[in-house]
Write a protein that holds these residues in place. Sequence first.
Motif, PDB file in Angstrom:
ATOM      1  N   GLY A 102       0.844  -1.192   0.000  1.00 47.43           N
ATOM      2  CA  GLY A 102       0.000   0.000   0.000  1.00 47.43           C
ATOM      3  C   GLY A 102       0.876   1.237   0.000  1.00 47.43           C
ATOM      4  O   GLY A 102       2.075   1.156   0.274  1.00 47.43           O
ATOM      5  N   GLU A 103       0.254   2.358  -0.315  1.00 52.63           N
ATOM      6  CA  GLU A 103       1.009   3.612  -0.327  1.00 52.63           C
ATOM      7  C   GLU A 103       0.770   4.336   0.989  1.00 52.63           C
ATOM      8  O   GLU A 103      -0.365   4.668   1.327  1.00 52.63           O
ATOM      9  N   THR A 104       1.833   4.558   1.744  1.00 48.60           N
ATOM     10  CA  THR A 104       1.731   5.232   3.044  1.00 48.60           C
ATOM     11  C   THR A 104       2.640   6.453   3.055  1.00 48.60           C
ATOM     12  O   THR A 104       3.487   6.616   2.175  1.00 48.60           O
ATOM     13  N   ASP A 105       2.476   7.301   4.065  1.00 41.85           N
ATOM     14  CA  ASP A 105       3.337   8.482   4.160  1.00 41.85           C
ATOM     15  C   ASP A 105       4.711   8.122   4.702  1.00 41.85           C
ATOM     16  O   ASP A 105       5.692   8.815   4.468  1.00 41.85           O
ATOM     17  N   ASP A 106       4.761   7.029   5.458  1.00 43.36           N
ATOM     18  CA  ASP A 106       5.986   6.640   6.142  1.00 43.36           C
ATOM     19  C   ASP A 106       6.146   5.128   5.947  1.00 43.36           C
ATOM     20  O   ASP A 106       5.152   4.398   5.926  1.00 43.36           O
ATOM     21  N   LEU A 107       7.383   4.676   5.804  1.00 38.08           N
ATOM     22  CA  LEU A 107       7.609   3.237   5.635  1.00 38.08           C
ATOM     23  C   LEU A 107       6.991   2.456   6.798  1.00 38.08           C
ATOM     24  O   LEU A 107       7.270   2.727   7.965  1.00 38.08           O
ATOM     25  N   THR A 108       6.159   1.481   6.475  1.00 36.73           N
ATOM     26  CA  THR A 108       5.468   0.666   7.471  1.00 36.73           C
ATOM     27  C   THR A 108       5.555  -0.784   7.021  1.00 36.73           C
ATOM     28  O   THR A 108       5.164  -1.093   5.898  1.00 36.73           O
ATOM     29  N   ILE A 109       6.097  -1.641   7.870  1.00 38.44           N
ATOM     30  CA  ILE A 109       6.225  -3.052   7.491  1.00 38.44           C
ATOM     31  C   ILE A 109       5.541  -3.907   8.555  1.00 38.44           C
ATOM     32  O   ILE A 109       6.042  -4.029   9.666  1.00 38.44           O
ATOM     33  N   SER A 110       4.391  -4.463   8.203  1.00 36.37           N
ATOM     34  CA  SER A 110       3.702  -5.371   9.120  1.00 36.37           C
ATOM     35  C   SER A 110       4.046  -6.793   8.716  1.00 36.37           C
ATOM     36  O   SER A 110       3.744  -7.215   7.610  1.00 36.37           O
ATOM     37  N   VAL A 111       4.664  -7.502   9.634  1.00 34.63           N
ATOM     38  CA  VAL A 111       5.071  -8.882   9.361  1.00 34.63           C
ATOM     39  C   VAL A 111       4.163  -9.822  10.142  1.00 34.63           C
ATOM     40  O   VAL A 111       3.906  -9.593  11.330  1.00 34.63           O
ATOM     41  N   SER A 112       3.665 -10.832   9.480  1.00 35.33           N
ATOM     42  CA  SER A 112       2.885 -11.864  10.162  1.00 35.33           C
ATOM     43  C   SER A 112       3.588 -13.198   9.983  1.00 35.33           C
ATOM     44  O   SER A 112       4.085 -13.500   8.901  1.00 35.33           O
ATOM     45  N   LEU A 113       3.622 -13.969  11.046  1.00 34.58           N
ATOM     46  CA  LEU A 113       4.280 -15.271  11.007  1.00 34.58           C
ATOM     47  C   LEU A 113       3.280 -16.381  11.278  1.00 34.58           C
ATOM     48  O   LEU A 113       2.331 -16.214  12.041  1.00 34.58           O
ATOM     49  N   TYR A 114       3.570 -17.505  10.646  1.00 31.22           N
ATOM     50  CA  TYR A 114       2.820 -18.733  10.913  1.00 31.22           C
ATOM     51  C   TYR A 114       3.808 -19.844  11.233  1.00 31.22           C
ATOM     52  O   TYR A 114       4.884 -19.937  10.622  1.00 31.22           O
ATOM     53  N   GLY A 115       3.442 -20.683  12.179  1.00 29.96           N
ATOM     54  CA  GLY A 115       4.214 -21.885  12.473  1.00 29.96           C
ATOM     55  C   GLY A 115       3.288 -22.908  13.103  1.00 29.96           C
ATOM     56  O   GLY A 115       2.103 -22.642  13.309  1.00 29.96           O
ATOM     57  N   MET A 116       3.826 -24.060  13.397  1.00 31.33           N
ATOM     58  CA  MET A 116       2.997 -25.100  13.986  1.00 31.33           C
ATOM     59  C   MET A 116       3.692 -25.610  15.234  1.00 31.33           C
ATOM     60  O   MET A 116       4.924 -25.687  15.277  1.00 31.33           O
ATOM     61  N   ALA A 117       2.918 -25.943  16.266  1.00 29.11           N
ATOM     62  CA  ALA A 117       3.519 -26.444  17.500  1.00 29.11           C
ATOM     63  C   ALA A 117       2.533 -27.341  18.213  1.00 29.11           C
ATOM     64  O   ALA A 117       1.327 -27.255  17.990  1.00 29.11           O
ATOM     65  N   ASN A 118       3.066 -28.196  19.071  1.00 24.05           N
ATOM     66  CA  ASN A 118       2.170 -28.955  19.930  1.00 24.05           C
ATOM     67  C   ASN A 118       1.768 -28.091  21.114  1.00 24.05           C
ATOM     68  O   ASN A 118       2.572 -27.311  21.628  1.00 24.05           O
TER      69      ASN A 118
END
Lengths: 332, 332
Positions: free
Chosen positions: B130-146
């Motif tokens: 997306g176009e923002t006024d300021d650099l923005t990095i939203s990171v989402s993680l996925y993993g698996m665990a017991n």
Amino acid sequence: MVPTRCLGEHEIINILRQRLELMPDMSVPFGDDVSAVPIGNDGKMAVLKTDMLVAKTDVPSKMSLYCAARKAVVMCVSDFASKGVQPTAVLVALGLPKCLATQNAVIEIADGLNSAAREYGAYIVGGDIGETDDLTISVSLYGMANQDAFMLRNGAKFGDVLAVTGLFGKSAAGLELVLGKDCVVSSKNRLALESAVFSPHARLTEGLVLSKNKCVSASIDSSDGLAWSLYELMRMSGVGFIVETLPVAAEVVEFAGQNNLSIEQLVLYGGEEYELVLTINPENWQIAKTVVEAVGGNLIAIGKATVEKDLILMVNGVKQPIKPCGYEHFKI
Amino acid sequence: MVPTRCLGEHEIINILRQRLELMPDMSVPFGDDVSAVPIGNDGKMAVLKTDMLVAKTDVPSKMSLYCAARKAVVMCVSDFASKGVQPTAVLVALGLPKCLATQNAVIEIADGLNSAAREYGAYIVGGDIGETDDLTISVSLYGMANQDAFMLRNGAKFGDVLAVTGLFGKSAAGLELVLGKDCVVSSKNRLALESAVFSPHARLTEGLVLSKNKCVSASIDSSDGLAWSLYELMRMSGVGFIVETLPVAAEVVEFAGQNNLSIEQLVLYGGEEYELVLTINPENWQIAKTVVEAVGGNLIAIGKATVEKDLILMVNGVKQPIKPCGYEHFKI
């Protein structure tokens, strides 16, 4: 010195794709509406998607915070809908400007997020907050699906029926009104057109039932505009399309006529609509239409897939090309 | 009219929590470092996390785009590390200002994201721009665990050893340098301190081996500062802590001395450090230390969990309270 050229969104995505090491054996190709990662060896997949809403480009000033937050979730659910996957969990990265760090604003945002998540059977399970200059809501979804249930972009075959789940043009027409342009419009039409902007819906029920009945050969949502969606299906599937019937909403016909606007422009290039654009083998057409109508939806045939890799609109027996255009960030 | 008060980050989070309908039977409590959703009925969980990096607050001006992008991933991996979960897939919602929509900038960002993902054994599988006024990095993680492998915030017991995976204070000291403050520092120290800011590391290897050996009773990462992490463990576990040894890096002792800064301030309240803060039953201490050292890490005992629900620092036999403070958005 040659000035550095500002890239368009699609150019940026292409660079990112080229620089990233891809996960081996991805069953959903990189660049489709969602990503998928195997869970174990039995064909079960974790399905993932992130979508970013930025107020400056995605939220007209008349839109409430509740509607903006709701829209952020709907945008992302629409991608799950297009693949036929039920979202289970929602994560939200909320970039809030200081002026919105107030109780009333945060309550509106929370309620919009929550109501959209619940509307589509998911829960918000976590998130993060940062301080930004402009409201920014990045929504990530998780769901689970069997590998053979995905309705990908790349399966359209020559002869398939081209279909959509609803009529187009209301969002583009509504945006004219919401942006305060001087338009002729009846009160009833204003409500319908503005609602398309303020309160969009994702076609999740339709996507789920189509996936369950395995009657779709390719699918995409239409958030970047109908023309762009057709172009993407075409590119990924290696076919062309002829559109014989423009799926135009009655309100849009009236609005275009009253305001001397092009129906084709509003229907094909508007964007911000969340219908599904699908291809269906003619043998499956009746079952597809039946199951979608059984859940209260519509399936509208608008044309067919062709061998020639062109995107053609047929108007009164005359063929005219559809441009591969849609909303693109950084280009305006 | 009473002016509307600007809320702090924690107040905002509290409002969000109150307004959201929670998923029933969440095995990781809402508000822990990650979220988890059951996959089937055999105890396997999909683990999810989103974290938002905003240039204005998280990226000093001297930091390269490569380092900023890398940091966005590391921040999120650190949360997975603290729960003992391997991340598999990364999604990135990238908000780019127009001035960074250039080939060189996008390549730097792509390479930073990719290298961090691969460093921790994950792949970037999708995203949005997306176009923002300021650099923005939203990171989402996925993993698996017991389900039984999570190291939650709420398991600390009276008498447990309080431990950390590394020494503190370098990020806070480094930030003084990076922000261009007039400080006395040797070249060698400058490199070490600035590196802590530009190139942070998540303690994933340590977290994974500790989880595997089930020797930790509670765990959190220290991204909001050591004091804040201790306060959170205390709040979630219902114990207190006495810190008998401040885990201060040698470079920080020297830097604080040369610049008349408080070591305690730099170590306890700095934030942006990605060590794990853990509690360990004394019976498990030796095995915990052994397994962490076997993978090249450190486990440093700094105090113990107490019945009294206070946060105390013991200096030369004198007890003094640690304030429940850390970095908080919207408060500056």
